[in-house]
Design a protein around this motif. Structure first.
Motif, PDB file in Angstrom:
ATOM      1  N   LYS A 638      10.077  44.602 -34.959  1.00 25.16           N
ATOM      2  CA  LYS A 638       9.471  43.118 -35.230  1.00 25.16           C
ATOM      3  C   LYS A 638      10.233  42.368 -34.280  1.00 25.16           C
ATOM      4  CE  LYS A 638      10.912  40.899 -39.564  1.00 25.16           C
ATOM      5  NZ  LYS A 638      10.938  41.619 -41.022  1.00 25.16           N
ATOM      6  N   VAL A 692      13.475  46.720 -41.546  1.00 25.47           N
ATOM      7  CA  VAL A 692      13.058  46.346 -39.730  1.00 25.47           C
ATOM      8  C   VAL A 692      13.935  45.223 -39.963  1.00 25.47           C
ATOM      9  CG1 VAL A 692      11.462  46.538 -37.847  1.00 25.47           C
ATOM     10  CG2 VAL A 692      11.198  47.854 -40.447  1.00 25.47           C
ATOM     11  N   GLY A 701      13.542  48.543 -30.055  1.00 25.88           N
ATOM     12  CA  GLY A 701      12.880  49.099 -31.548  1.00 25.88           C
ATOM     13  C   GLY A 701      13.877  50.432 -31.911  1.00 25.88           C
ATOM     14  N   GLY A 704      10.654  54.510 -37.811  1.00 28.37           N
ATOM     15  CA  GLY A 704       9.852  54.033 -39.083  1.00 28.37           C
ATOM     16  C   GLY A 704       9.722  55.199 -39.325  1.00 28.37           C
ATOM     17  N   ARG A 758      13.222  53.670 -44.166  1.00 23.05           N
ATOM     18  CA  ARG A 758      12.682  53.634 -42.970  1.00 23.05           C
ATOM     19  C   ARG A 758      13.108  55.115 -42.076  1.00 23.05           C
ATOM     20  NH1 ARG A 758      15.068  53.277 -38.628  1.00 23.05           N
ATOM     21  NH2 ARG A 758      17.038  50.944 -39.074  1.00 23.05           N
TER      22      ARG A 758
END
Length: 888
Positions: A638, A692, A701, A704, A758
């Motif tokens: 993100k 996130v 990152g 997920g 997540r």
């Protein structure tokens, strides 16, 4: 002493005849006379017909020799001798090379002379000698001398006062604008670019309709120069300044494509070069750049151009070279990119003047109006003279017996002549015409023809007088004649216009509309109007969506506005920018243009996701939106949109991709959405976006969704707004099955997809069987949208989302499209619904490659209604499901 006395006496006798002058003033006078002679008589074109004297004399000489387009060719030496001996007392080479240039398709946007023989080439080859070549007029040139015999222009004496020549040609074509001109005078120069005839005539008609038209409005008709060699005009500001002021600068690039051979080796093919660039010299220059190590990545360059196939300069690349980077280096260091200084100087009433586009059109229209008036007066005079004679004939016919008796009784023609004038009131001209009348004109049929001709000539006189009395009618005639010229000689633009990145006003020239953008598996991109895709019934065969190579298929398909910017993400985590209007436009079946020609993607990289951004200039917008990136192994990243708000031609790193992983999806959010990710095995996970954290552009990152099987992988990611209860999750499988499911049950409010953290495994979103194949994608949709499905074979179908069944998440769904054996679905996307009637026939591609039509929903025997056929397919699906359950 005697000699001195003689000289003194001579001086006394010549006193008063010798005038003392200042040598400085005398030189000024002589130089001004010389400079004006060069300006008016050699170097600058006349604003009315766009010609310098030598061009005008060549065409006039060819006209006098009847060297028209429908006549045999004549030796060039014959024309040169005619022009030089009668009108242009200069060297024969200057006249011949003028003729040669007027016949060269790469030198003139619209050639004036039709040449036969060797007239040189773009490679710098010289033309053959004038004794070998032959010429005649083009039809285009004939439009410039039309009506010259009707007293439309003034004549002047030639150099020895023995003949007369026109001071200007009565052209119907705005020649100065369409073919341009260049010349160096004394103390001034002109350099006018050629333009497209159709655009120029549209601009002339717009000016006639409104003489007060603004320049900004006028340049919507005449957009930019149009060069005979094509090419790409890069940047618009300099062109716009030239149109508005008469002075500016145009940057012109050659047109290139990137080809890949069977071994995967790339080469740059130059198919169009800038105006006035020599192909051999360009090839030599590129070779020198290679030898001097100025450009790296090129292994060889060859000029493969010929007169039949046109320009083809092939630049062979090494395997490690990035094609678009090499192209940019060629633009920078070679004549593949050139610039022209525009200086619109022409003679207006014999005086040089700088003119903008409106002034050029105004002067031409004023001249055409003068030509129409003079032509009409000439035709009126001739018509009245003919009417006068016909009236004499009618007087004679009304008194035929008396006239014949008078003529027979007259001893001489003079007596008969005077008798007709005195007895019947005829004029001298009428009396003479009656005496010269042949006896065959006295038959009954001929008498009727004379009376009919008189009636017609009187109508013509009335019409011509009306034209002279009505200015609006005269301008309508000019418009009609211009429209006729456009219909005969008008064509499409040859030079493409590409706007520079820093030119924002260019959007005013681009019509804003929604377009379907497609990118194929091998990297070909195009845009097509969304109106070109028809809505069809569910279960149909679809229509041919793109003409791709056998191993190629449509991989990305989405809708965007022509005013927006695309963020293009590659599987290696790079981000590039591309304006939607810069994408080449094509029809639904065209292949498109290689994306590597437009952005600098590495040869071993591939486009995986595209985001449509409305406006990077809106600070509030870019600060309050985020970019979510998803990889095949379930990683999600993100970043703020602001991190991507400064486009770079070479691209940027958007996410760090680990070995063995790939970027597969990208979405833009407002920070308050829920995220859903799905894997090929049919599982999906749902979690809030705030789980996130924003790590910034270029980071790795976080996880997920868990991907725990060797053959499993993430196939898609969507972001949903939970406040919108009308949206459903649409999933589609490889073999054409799909369904819609609400995130939360609309009646009970219970979650069909429960919200989790997540990184979990998720829940089943579709039942995967051999009949359905693996999951290929998921979308969030409403009933006001349409679904577009594209197969690897290129077949595309568009259907209404509301026609797709709503089912629970654990079912396999219904058949959306018939997928042939060996084929599978490559991409799905959603479009805004269009108000179209459902079409029961679609275009399909037969095995032999031909296009045929067939019913979208083939009805089994006894079922004539398409809806019944659809129900039949659903019944077959239910029967197959029952059979599978029985087997289990």
């Amino acid at each position: 002493m005697e000699n001195n006395e003689i000289n003194d006496e001579a001086n006394l006798n010549n006193r008063g005849k010798i005038i003392p002058v200042n040598i400085e003033e005398q030189m000024k006078t002589f130089y001004i006379d010389y400079s004006m002679s060069v300006i008016v008589g050699r170097a600058l074109p006349d604003v009315r017909d766009g010609f310098k004297p030598v061009h005008r004399r060549v065409l006039f000489g060819m006209m006098e020799l009847a060297n028209y387009s429908n006549r045999p060719y004549k030796k060039s030496a014959r024309i040169v001798g005619e022009v030089m001996g009668k009108y242009h007392p200069h060297g024969d080479s200057s006249i011949y090379f003028t003729m040669v240039r007027m016949a060269q398709e790469w030198a003139m946007r619209y050639t004036l002379i039709d040449g036969q023989g060797n007239f040189g080439s773009q490679d710098g080859d010289m033309p053959a000698a004038m004794r070998y070549t032959e010429v005649r007029m083009q039809k285009f040139a004939e439009a410039m001398i039309e009506d010259i015999d009707k007293d439309t222009v003034d004549y002047q004496l030639n150099f020895d006062d023995s003949l007369k020549e026109p001071t200007v040609l009565p052209t119907r074509v705005p020649q100065l604008l369409v073919n341009g001109s260049s010349g160096i005078a004394v103390g001034m120069a002109t350099n006018m670019m050629p333009h497209n005839l159709s655009e120029v005539i549209d601009g002339c008609i717009a000016y006639i309709d409104n003489n007060d038209i603004e320049l900004e409005e006028l340049i919507k008709y005449i957009k930019a120069p149009d060069f005979p060699t094509g090419g790409v005009i890069y940047g618009y500001e300099g062109v716009k300044q030239a149109l508005l002021t008469g002075r500016g600068r145009v940057v012109l690039r050659g047109k290139t494509t990137i080809e890949t051979d069977a071994r995967g080796k790339e080469k740059i093919v130059i198919t169009e070069i800038p105006y006035q660039v020599n192909r051999d010299q360009l090839t030599q220059k590129i070779g020198d750049l290679i030898n001097d190590k100025v450009i790296d990545g090129i292994s060889d360059v060859n000029n493969e151009s010929n007169n039949k196939e046109g320009t083809r300069i092939v630049v062979e690349l090494r395997k490690d070279a990035v094609a678009q980077v090499v192209v940019n280096q060629l633009f920078k260091h070679s004549e593949l990119q050139t610039s022209f200084g525009i200086n619109n100087v022409a003679l207006v009433k014999g005086r040089p003047k700088i003119l903008n586009i409106k002034e050029l059109i105004s002067e031409f229209i004023e001249f055409r109006h003068e030509v129409v008036v003079r032509r009409t007066k000439f035709e009126l005079k001739k018509a009245e003279e003919r009417a006068h004679i016909l009236e004499g004939y009618i007087i004679a016919l009304d008194n035929l017996d008396a006239v014949i008796q008078l003529i027979r009784e007259s001893a001489t023609p003079t007596i008969a002549h005077e008798g007709l004038m005195s007895n019947f009131g005829m004029s001298e001209i009428q009396s003479k015409a009656v005496l010269e009348l042949r006896l065959q004109r006295l038959t009954g049929m001929e008498i009727d023809k004379i009376r009919e001709e008189h009636a017609e000539i009187m109508k013509l006189i009335e019409r011509l007088k009306e034209i002279l009395a009505n200015e609006g009618l005269r301008f309508q005639i000019i418009k009609d004649e211009l429209a006729e010229v456009k219909a005969k000689f008008g064509d499409e633009r040859k030079s493409e216009i590409v706007y520079a990145d820093d030119e924002i006003n260019m959007l005013d020239l681009i019509e804003e509309e929604d377009v379907v953008v497609t990118i194929s598996h091998l990297g070909y991109i195009k845009r097509t109007s969304a109106r070109d895709y028809r809505q069809q019934r569910r279960g149909g065969r679809g229509a041919k969506g793109s003409s791709t190579r056998q191993e190629d298929f449509i991989e990305h398909l989405f809708v965007a506005s022509t005013h927006h910017t695309l963020m293009i993400f590659t599987e290696k985590g790079r981000c590039f920018w591309l304006k939607v209007y810069q994408i080449p436009e094509g029809d639904r079946t065209s292949k498109g243009r290689a994306l590597q020609n437009m952005i600098q993607i590495a040869p071993d990289d591939k486009v995986r996701a595209i985001i449509d951004v409305k406006n990077f200039e809106d600070e509030e917008y870019v600060n309050n939106h985020y970019i979510l990136l998803c990889t095949k192994q379930g990683i999600i990243n993100k970043s703020k949109l602001k991190d991507f708000s400064r486009p770079r031609q070479t691209g940027i790193n958007a996410i760090e991709i680990r070995e063995g992983d790939q970027l597969i999806a990208a979405r833009m959010t407002d920070g308050n959405c829920e995220i859903m990710m799905a894997v090929k095995s049919g599982r999906a996970i749902r979690f809030p976006e705030n789980k996130v954290r924003a790590t910034g552009r270029g980071g790795i990152g976080v996880y997920g969704i868990e991907v725990d099987e060797k053959n499993d992988e993430v196939v898609g990611m969507i972001t949903v707004n939970t406040e919108d209860k009308t949206r459903t999750v649409l999933v589609v499988s490889e073999k054409g099955y799909g369904k819609r499911t609400f995130l939360d049950d609309p009646e009970t409010g219970e979650a069909n997809y429960r919200i989790t953290n997540r990184g979990g495994k998720g829940v089943r979103t579709i039942k995967i069987t051999d009949k359905t194949g693996g999951l290929v994608g998921l979308l969030d949709v409403t009933e006001q949208e349409d679904l577009m499905i594209t197969c690897e074979s290129g077949i595309t179908i568009r259907m209404a989302v509301k026609a797709i069944s709503e089912q629970s998440r654990a079912t396999q769904g219904v058949r959306l499209i018939k997928v042939d054996e060996g084929d599978s679905i490559a991409a799905i996307t959603k479009l805004d619904e269009q108000e179209e009637e459902e079409i029961e026939e679609a275009v399909v591609v037969a095995e032999d490659g031909t296009l045929t039509t067939e019913t979208v929903v083939p009805a089994p025997e006894g079922l004539e209604d398409a809806d019944e056929a659809t129900d039949q397919i659903e019944d077959e699906d239910d029967a197959e499901d029952t059979e599978e359950k029985t087997e289990e």
